[in-house]
Enzyme design. Structure first.
Site, PDB file in Angstrom:
ATOM      1  N   ILE A   1       0.853  -1.309   0.077  1.00 47.98           N
ATOM      2  CA  ILE A   1      -0.050   0.011   0.045  1.00 47.98           C
ATOM      3  C   ILE A   1       0.807   1.343   0.181  1.00 47.98           C
ATOM      4  CG2 ILE A   1      -1.841  -1.299   1.237  1.00 47.98           C
ATOM      5  CD1 ILE A   1      -1.127   0.659   3.857  1.00 47.98           C
ATOM      6  N   ASP A   2       2.341   0.969   0.166  1.00 44.12           N
ATOM      7  CA  ASP A   2       3.240   2.283   0.240  1.00 44.12           C
ATOM      8  C   ASP A   2       3.400   2.829  -1.003  1.00 44.12           C
ATOM      9  OD1 ASP A   2       3.000   2.184   3.127  1.00 44.12           O
ATOM     10  OD2 ASP A   2       4.767   0.898   3.265  1.00 44.12           O
TER      11      ASP A   2
END
Lengths: 413, 413
Positions: free
Chosen positions: A145-146
Site C-alpha cells: 500500500i506504500d
C-alpha cells in the site's frame, strides 16, 4: 516434456490485492502447458521450511466460485511472515533445504508476492539458485500500500488503499461539515517513508468538497510554526479545516513528529503518540480551537469491500505475467507495470531485474509537491486518479462480504 | 382546504441513515394532498432561529437523481447542532420565535430527526405548542448508532453501523490471522452507555472465523483480573485473540476503564486514553504478548458506502410514516418500529408518545449477555442479524461514492 509444478508464497504486510495476484498465478498455471500444480507455502518462505504447503490447484477446483472469491479476499490467503533469510555465505542451511523442497515438489518456478523485504528474499534465492546452477525460476510479484517500489509505475494494493483513503476523507468531510463551529480534523494516514497514500487524500476533493485543505508528506521536512500558520490561515477562510498527515512526518533534523507520553496510571508505561495525536495536542494548545485527530486504522490495508477494480485486475494480470515470464525462462526478476499512456490509461506489463529493486525505495518526487510543502500538485492527482477506478465485485451473504475460508491459517498451530 | 407546508431539521451525531429519513419526509410530502413544500432548517433548530432555511422541494425537483442520492449520503444534509432549548418557563423567547416562524412559513408539521437530545427538543416544543394552542404537529424521527432509544425495536442508523462493525471485524480478522505468532487485537467500538454496537461485532463470526473471541459491554462491570484470565485462556487455545470492547466499559464502582496519560514532551498535556489503549497497555504489561488496539474511528457512523439496505429502507419508511401520522393529527410523538416477526423479519411502523422516550435510554438486557459477562447470547445475534441485511445502492463516479452536494453547510458562515 514432462510438466513441472509451481510454488507461491506471500509475505510482508496485508493489502487487499495480494490474493488477486495469487489468483493470477493460479489462473496462469491453469492456462499453462508447462506447469501442472500450484503449491502454496503457508506463512511466506516459512511454509517451505516447515513443510506447510497447500495444493492450491486442488482447493480451487473444489468450487468454481473460489478463484473469483480469492481475488476479492483481503490480506494473505497463504498467511505471511517477517522472516529474513540470512546471507547464504554465512549460513546456507535454509537455502539447501528450500532448493531440496523445490526438487521434491518438482518445482519449475517460485513466485514471492510481497514488498521490499520480500524482494530481498527473491534476490537472495535468485543468487543462491544461480550459484548452484538451479533452473528454478525465481520471480517477485510486487504488493504494498506504500507504493514505494522502484521500476514499476505503481504497486498492487496501493490503488485500493488510495480509494479507501479518498472515500474515507470524503465521508469524514460529510461528518465534519455538520457543525457550524470552527474545528480542525487531523487524519493520520499510513506510509512511514513515502507519502503516496497520504497524497491520495487529495482525490476526495470534488465540486463541493475542498478537503483535505492541507496535506503533509514525509518527503517534506515538517515545520511546526509553518504548520500552525497554515492552520490559522485556513481557519480564517472556513469553519472546518481537514488535514491529511502522514504518520511519517519528520522535522528538518529527521526526528519524527511525535510525543512521548508517560502514563500516570498503575501500569506506568511510556509510549509514543503518533503524528496525528501530537498535532492535535499542538493545535489545542496553540490555537485553542476544537480539534480531533483520526488515525485511519488497519482497514486502509484490509477493507477489501472497497477495493479498486483497476487495482484488482492489474494484480491478477501481474500474477499471470509472472507465470508467462517464467515459462520464457525469466528469473531473478520482479514483474512490473509501465504506464504507456495517461489518457486513455494504459499499462504494459513487463519485468525488471530484482537487483535494481530490492532494498530500494521510491518517494513522492519533489516536483509533485507544492512549493509551500502543504499540498500536492495536479500532476500527482492525475497520476493517482486512474488507480482508484472501478469497484470490487465482492459478494455479500447474510449482510457481510464473502471471503475465502482461511481456517488453514488458524488451525495449524 | 388550503395546503400547509412542512419543516424538518436534523440534530445530534451523524449516522448514514439520517438523510434517508429526510428523503422519506420529502417523499411523504410529495405524495401528500395536505402538504406542499418542505423547508429544511439548517443546523438543527438553529436554522429556524437564524432563518437559515432551504426549500427542499425546489432543490429535489432540480434533478430526479437527488432523492435517491440523498438516501445514501452520510451525516446530515441539513447539518446538525448541539443546541438544547431552555425550559420555556424560564425563557420562552426561542419558542415564541420558532412558532412565529411556523406561522410565517405556514407550517403544519415539524419533524426533528435525531437521538435522545433531539427528542428532548421535540418534547419541549410539543409542550409549548400545546400550551399556546398551536395546531402544528411536532413529531420526532429517531436515529442513533447507539440503538438506545426506548419504545422502538431499534433505531435508524444502527443497522448500518452494525454492518460496518461486523464487516470491519471480519476484515481485521483476515488482517490478523496472517502471522503464526501469539497476538492480541483489541477493537474499541462506540457506545458510551449501551453495548448494542459492540455486540454487533459478534456478527463477524462465520464458518471459519470465531472472532471476536471476547466481547465486553458497558452493561457488565469490567473486572481487570477476570479480563486477563479470559485473554490467557483464549491465548492457550489459539494464536490470534481478537477482542471487541465498548468505549464505555466501567469497573464495579462505575469508573471508566481508561488511563490518564501525561505527555512528557514540550506541550505537557495530560490526556485520557480510551478503553482499547488502556487494555493494550494492560495486556502488554501483564501477559507480555504482542498486542495492538484499534479504535474504530468515526467511519462507523459515516461510512455510507457500506450502509445496510434494510436500515436505509426503514429510515425512509419512518420519514414517510411521520408525514402520514401528522396528517392524521398525531403530535407530541416519535415514530417507532415494532418487530412483529423474526422469521420472516417483519416491521410495523407506529408511534409512541414523546414523553415516554425523551431522556430515557435502552441498554442491552442482561439475559442477552452470557453468564461470564464476556460474550453475547444467540438471542442477541438473532435480534441483530436482520438489521444488517442488504447493501446500499450508492453509485460511484471517478472511483468515489457520489453523495449530495453539502456546500450550503460550509458557505453560510
Amino acid at each position: 516434456m514432462s510438466l513441472k509444478n509451481v510454488m507461491v508464497a506471500q509475505s510482508g504486510g496485508p493489502t487487499v490485492a495480494i490474493n488477486a495476484s495469487l489468483a493470477g498465478v493460479i489462473r496462469g498455471v491453469m492456462a499453462s502447458d508447462q506447469y501442472e500444480t500450484v503449491y502454496g507455502s503457508v506463512n511466506g518462505i516459512l511454509g517451505i521450511l516447515n513443510n506447510h504447503l497447500l495444493n492450491l490447484t486442488e482447493i480451487m477446483n473444489e468450487n468454481p466460485a473460489y478463484l473469483d472469491r480469492l481475488e476479492t479476499t483481503p490480506a494473505m490467503y497463504l498467511g505471511s511472515c517477517r522472516h529474513k533469510l540470512p546471507d547464504y555465505l554465512d549460513d546456507d542451511s535454509s537455502y539447501v533445504f528450500i532448493f531440496k523442497q523445490f526438487e521434491l515438489y518438482n518445482v519449475g518456478a517460485f513466485f514471492y508476492i510481497g514488498g521490499n523485504d520480500s524482494m530481498d528474499t527473491v534476490l537472495k534465492l535468485s543468487e543462491y539458485g544461480k550459484k548452484i546452477g538451479s533452473d528454478v525460476r525465481i520471480i517477485g510479484i510486487p504488493k504494498t500500500i506504500d507504493n514505494d517500489l522502484c521500476e514499476t509505475d505503481h504497486t498492487p494494493g496501493f490503488g485500493s488503499a488510495a480509494k479507501y483513503i479518498a472515500s474515507s476523507v470524503l465521508e469524514i468531510a460529510h461528518d465534519t461539515f455538520i457543525y457550524a463551529v470552527k474545528s480542525v480534523t487531523i487524519i493520520e494516514i499510513m506510509g512511514r517513508d513515502a507519502g503516496w497514500l497520504t497524497a491520495a487524500a487529495a482525490l476526495a476533493r470534488n465540486g463541493y468538497n475542498s478537503a483535505p485543505h492541507l496535506i503533509y508528506l514525509p518527503e517534506v521536512p515538517f515545520d511546526t510554526d509553518d504548520f500552525l500558520l497554515d492552520v490559522k490561515r485556513m481557519l480564517f477562510e472556513r469553519n472546518n479545516v481537514i488535514i491529511a498527515v502522514s504518520e511519517g512526518i519528520r522535522d528538518a533534523s529527521g526526528n519524527y513528529i511525535s510525543a512521548s507520553e508517560k502514563s500516570v496510571d498503575t501500569f506506568g508505561h511510556s509510549q509514543l503518540s503518533g503524528a496525528g495525536k501530537t498535532l492535535e495536542f499542538l493545535v489545542k494548545e496553540k490555537l485553542g480551537v476544537k480539534v480531533r485527530s483520526i488515525e485511519v486504522n488497519v482497514l486502509q490495508r484490509c477493507a477489501a469491500h472497497l477495493a479498486s477494480k483497476t487495482d484488482l485486475m492489474e494484480s491478477v494480470e501481474l500474477g499471470k505475467k509472472a507465470v508467462a515470464l517464467s515459462e520464457e525462462g525469466v528469473t531473478a526478476s520482479m514483474v512490473t507495470m509501465n504506464r504507456v499512456s495517461d489518457d486513455p490509461y494504459t499499462i504494459e506489463y513487463g519485468y525488471a531485474e530484482i537487483k535494481n529493486i530490492a532494498n530500494e525505495a521510491k518517494s513522492v518526487p519533489t516536483e509533485w509537491i507544492n512549493a509551500a510543502g502543504n499540498d500536492v500538485t495536479q500532476e500527482l492527482i492525475d497520476y493517482l486518479t486512474p488507480l482508484i477506478q472501478g469497484e470490487s465485485n465482492v459478494t455479500y451473504e447474510n449482510g457481510l462480504p464473502v471471503y475465502m475460508d482461511v481456517s488453514h491459517l488458524t488451525k495449524h498451530q
